[in-house]
Motif scaffolding. Structure first.
Motif, short mmCIF file in Angstrom:
data_model
loop_
_atom_site.label_atom_id
_atom_site.label_comp_id
_atom_site.label_asym_id
_atom_site.label_seq_id
_atom_site.Cartn_x
_atom_site.Cartn_y
_atom_site.Cartn_z
N VAL A 22 0.44 -0.73 0.20
CA VAL A 22 0.09 0.61 -0.54
C VAL A 22 1.01 1.57 0.13
CG1 VAL A 22 -2.01 1.78 1.41
CG2 VAL A 22 -2.12 -1.60 1.34
N ILE A 23 1.29 1.58 0.68
CA ILE A 23 2.50 2.65 0.69
C ILE A 23 3.77 2.33 0.13
CG2 ILE A 23 4.95 3.38 2.04
CD1 ILE A 23 2.06 3.83 3.88
N SER A 24 3.82 1.77 -0.83
CA SER A 24 5.38 1.48 -2.44
C SER A 24 3.97 2.52 -3.02
CB SER A 24 5.49 0.89 -2.31
OG SER A 24 5.05 -0.34 -2.71
N SER A 25 2.95 1.71 -3.69
CA SER A 25 2.05 2.46 -4.24
C SER A 25 1.51 3.88 -4.34
CB SER A 25 0.46 1.52 -4.38
OG SER A 25 0.95 -0.05 -4.83
N PHE A 26 1.08 4.35 -3.03
CA PHE A 26 1.18 5.66 -2.58
C PHE A 26 2.13 6.51 -3.11
CE2 PHE A 26 1.05 8.88 0.06
CZ PHE A 26 -0.04 9.80 -0.45
N ASN A 27 3.02 5.98 -2.76
CA ASN A 27 4.81 6.61 -3.20
C ASN A 27 4.85 7.42 -3.79
OD1 ASN A 27 4.91 7.53 -0.49
ND2 ASN A 27 6.57 5.61 -0.07
N PHE A 28 4.49 5.53 -5.48
CA PHE A 28 4.53 6.27 -6.40
C PHE A 28 2.85 7.27 -7.40
CE2 PHE A 28 3.35 5.28 -11.06
CZ PHE A 28 4.25 4.66 -11.59
N ILE A 29 2.29 6.68 -6.48
CA ILE A 29 1.29 8.30 -7.09
C ILE A 29 1.75 9.60 -6.68
CG2 ILE A 29 -0.46 8.89 -6.52
CD1 ILE A 29 -1.86 6.39 -5.80
N LYS A 30 2.02 9.91 -5.17
CA LYS A 30 2.83 10.38 -4.99
C LYS A 30 4.57 11.52 -5.65
CE LYS A 30 3.97 10.69 -0.40
NZ LYS A 30 5.81 10.86 -0.80
N ASP A 31 5.24 10.93 -5.60
CA ASP A 31 6.42 10.96 -6.51
C ASP A 31 6.38 10.95 -7.96
OD1 ASP A 31 7.77 10.93 -4.44
OD2 ASP A 31 8.29 8.76 -4.68
N ASN A 32 5.18 10.29 -8.80
CA ASN A 32 4.97 10.24 -10.31
C ASN A 32 4.00 10.70 -10.89
OD1 ASN A 32 7.38 8.85 -11.23
ND2 ASN A 32 6.14 7.76 -9.62
N LEU A 33 2.69 10.70 -9.99
CA LEU A 33 1.59 10.92 -10.73
C LEU A 33 0.93 12.41 -9.77
CD1 LEU A 33 0.37 7.49 -11.17
CD2 LEU A 33 1.78 8.51 -12.57
N THR A 34 1.75 13.33 -9.09
CA THR A 34 0.49 14.58 -8.69
C THR A 34 0.50 15.15 -9.83
OG1 THR A 34 2.80 15.82 -8.48
CG2 THR A 34 2.04 14.14 -6.54
N GLU A 35 0.63 15.07 -11.11
CA GLU A 35 -0.30 16.24 -11.95
C GLU A 35 -1.28 15.90 -12.70
OE1 GLU A 35 1.75 17.24 -16.60
OE2 GLU A 35 3.36 16.27 -15.60
N VAL A 36 -1.43 14.76 -12.14
CA VAL A 36 -2.72 14.27 -12.93
C VAL A 36 -3.67 14.95 -11.73
CG1 VAL A 36 -3.68 11.50 -13.20
CG2 VAL A 36 -1.79 11.86 -13.92
N PHE A 37 -3.44 14.59 -10.45
CA PHE A 37 -4.21 15.49 -9.22
C PHE A 37 -4.29 16.82 -9.51
CE2 PHE A 37 -3.94 11.15 -8.24
CZ PHE A 37 -4.57 10.60 -7.17
N ASP A 38 -3.30 17.33 -10.32
CA ASP A 38 -3.48 18.79 -10.52
C ASP A 38 -4.40 18.86 -11.76
OD1 ASP A 38 -1.25 20.07 -8.51
OD2 ASP A 38 -0.20 19.04 -9.45
N SER A 39 -4.33 18.19 -12.76
CA SER A 39 -5.06 18.31 -14.25
C SER A 39 -6.90 18.81 -13.20
CB SER A 39 -3.93 17.68 -15.25
OG SER A 39 -2.83 18.16 -15.21
N CYS A 40 -6.93 16.84 -13.14
CA CYS A 40 -8.35 16.16 -12.85
C CYS A 40 -8.58 16.33 -11.59
CB CYS A 40 -8.89 15.89 -13.37
SG CYS A 40 -7.39 14.51 -13.57
N LYS A 41 -9.88 16.06 -11.06
CA LYS A 41 -10.28 16.06 -10.07
C LYS A 41 -10.77 14.00 -10.07
CE LYS A 41 -14.75 15.95 -7.40
NZ LYS A 41 -13.67 15.75 -5.79
N VAL A 42 -9.63 13.29 -8.89
CA VAL A 42 -10.07 12.70 -8.77
C VAL A 42 -10.17 11.81 -7.92
CG1 VAL A 42 -8.18 10.45 -8.50
CG2 VAL A 42 -7.28 12.03 -9.86
N PRO A 43 -11.67 11.83 -7.59
CA PRO A 43 -12.67 11.51 -6.34
C PRO A 43 -12.20 10.08 -5.21
CG PRO A 43 -13.61 10.95 -8.57
CD PRO A 43 -12.51 11.68 -8.57
N SER A 44 -13.05 9.30 -4.41
CA SER A 44 -11.87 8.59 -4.02
C SER A 44 -12.25 6.92 -4.43
CB SER A 44 -13.11 8.51 -2.77
OG SER A 44 -14.16 7.96 -2.83
N TYR A 45 -13.03 7.24 -5.32
CA TYR A 45 -13.91 5.74 -6.56
C TYR A 45 -12.67 5.82 -6.89
CZ TYR A 45 -16.73 8.89 -9.41
OH TYR A 45 -17.06 9.27 -10.11
N ILE A 46 -12.71 7.16 -7.94
CA ILE A 46 -11.67 6.43 -8.54
C ILE A 46 -9.72 6.21 -8.30
CG2 ILE A 46 -10.40 7.83 -10.90
CD1 ILE A 46 -12.28 8.76 -11.01
N PHE A 47 -9.23 6.89 -7.01
CA PHE A 47 -8.13 6.69 -6.18
C PHE A 47 -8.24 5.48 -5.53
CE2 PHE A 47 -5.95 5.83 -2.21
CZ PHE A 47 -4.86 7.01 -3.01
#
Length: 349
Positions: free
Chosen positions: A237-262
């Motif tokens: 769980v933590i390594s997957s979340f860290n991958f999001i945090k380190d590589n995919l924040t631009e996705v979250f900056d560009s569009c809404k990512v609600p809980s079910y998509i997260f």
């Protein structure tokens, strides 16, 4: 009836209890021993880290025999008895206290124990009140709070290994939810963040599931006394979340990512890197690749496109099936699986 509002240091409260000047009136208090060790440790850790906790309500009365004033606890029995027991070295802090795990009061550094004793407790001291007025105050105290939702009930019911495992994960992940509006502040305050993280852990334990309170309750129950998969699930769980945090924040900056998509994104990352239980029939030709993503930049662009189409409910775009699975019954097994499959196909190019 008169109410005096002030603060009293822990040292004074302890000495009042020790001398018998502050007692528990069983007429309107619940039975003692309701808090297990993890809850008691978490409360003491709250004080040691100088966080606030709800005020304590006392009643001041005069003992006609001794002609001395004494006080009774109206609200705050568990808090004050936990403080007393800790100072008297009756229990050690569990692992829920990150800095002081394994320590009793006598083990604390001198400056920490001094800070504990000087911590100011907010007190409402009620004087010249009848027993009827006190009982009415107690009834009102217990009627002010909102009814617990299923998440809050779950975290109040279970105090074992898995509950505190989830508590530690939410402490790490929730600032991300708040920053990117994956969950609203109100949802976080009602422990929806704990639910979301629990469901991400559920992926590692049971694979893709439709949302169900009873299923989450069972995970807490089955892993309450011991949690053998703790290290494995933490890593996934933590390594997957860290991958999001380190590589995919631009996705979250560009569009809404609600809980079910997260949830779907986490499910896809966990599957692609580690696999999921009983997933052979669910994913068929999409075998785990052993990595989170092949081409991160391309994945990032495609996720922005996919999530944007879902946000706009664009049924004429590239990701029609993902959009349809994001419009209604978003927590059903069928739609969860569809979203995860679609994201996995993007992760694998």
């Amino acid at each position: 009836m008169k109410i005096l509002r002030n603060t009293i240091p822990v040292s004074d409260v302890y000495n009042l209890m020790k001398s018998g000047e502050l007692t528990i009136n069983r007429s309107y208090q619940r039975g003692k021993g309701l808090w297990p060790n993890n809850a008691r440790s978490y409360f003491i850790d709250t004080i040691l880290n100088d966080f606030p906790f709800p005020k304590v309500v006392l009643r001041q009365v005069v003992d006609l025999k001794t002609k001395k004033s004494k006080r009774e606890i109206i609200d705050g029995q568990q808090r004050l008895t936990t403080i007393r027991d800790f100072i008297e070295n009756k229990f050690k802090l569990t692992s829920v206290s990150k800095k002081y795990a394994g320590m009793s009061y006598e083990d604390l550094p001198e400056e920490v124990s001094a800070a504990l004793l000087s911590y100011e407790i907010s007190i409402d001291n009620i004087v010249t009140a009848t027993t009827e007025e006190i009982l009415e105050i107690f009834r009102r105290i217990n009627s002010y709070t909102l009814p617990l939702n299923t998440s809050e009930k779950r975290h109040a019911t279970f105090q074992g290994k898995f509950k505190w495992f989830i508590s530690n994960l939410t402490e790490y992940v929730t600032p991300f939810f708040e920053n990117y509006k994956t969950l609203s502040l109100r949802e976080i305050s009602r422990m929806m963040d704990a639910d979301l993280i629990t469901e991400c852990c559920q992926l590692c334990i049971d694979g893709v599931q439709n949302r169900g309170a009873s299923k989450l309750d069972n995970i807490y129950k089955e892993n309450d006394e011991s949690f053998d998969l703790e290290e494995e699930i933490y890593e996934k769980v933590i390594s997957s979340f860290n991958f999001i945090k380190d590589n995919l924040t631009e996705v979250f900056d560009s569009c809404k990512v609600p809980s079910y998509i997260f949830y779907s994104l986490m499910g896809a990352l966990i599957y692609n890197k580690y696999g999921l239980p009983d997933a052979k029939n669910d994913f068929q030709d999409l075998e785990p690749s052993g990595s989170f993503a092949n081409e991160v930049n391309q994945v990032r662009d495609e996720l922005i496109r996919m999530f944007s189409e879902a946000e706009e409910k664009d049924e004429d775009g590239k990701y029609l099936n993902f959009v349809k699975a994001s419009i209604a019954t978003t927590h059903s097994y069928k739609n969860r699986l569809m979203r995860i499959q679609t994201i996995v196909s993007v992760l694998q190019n």
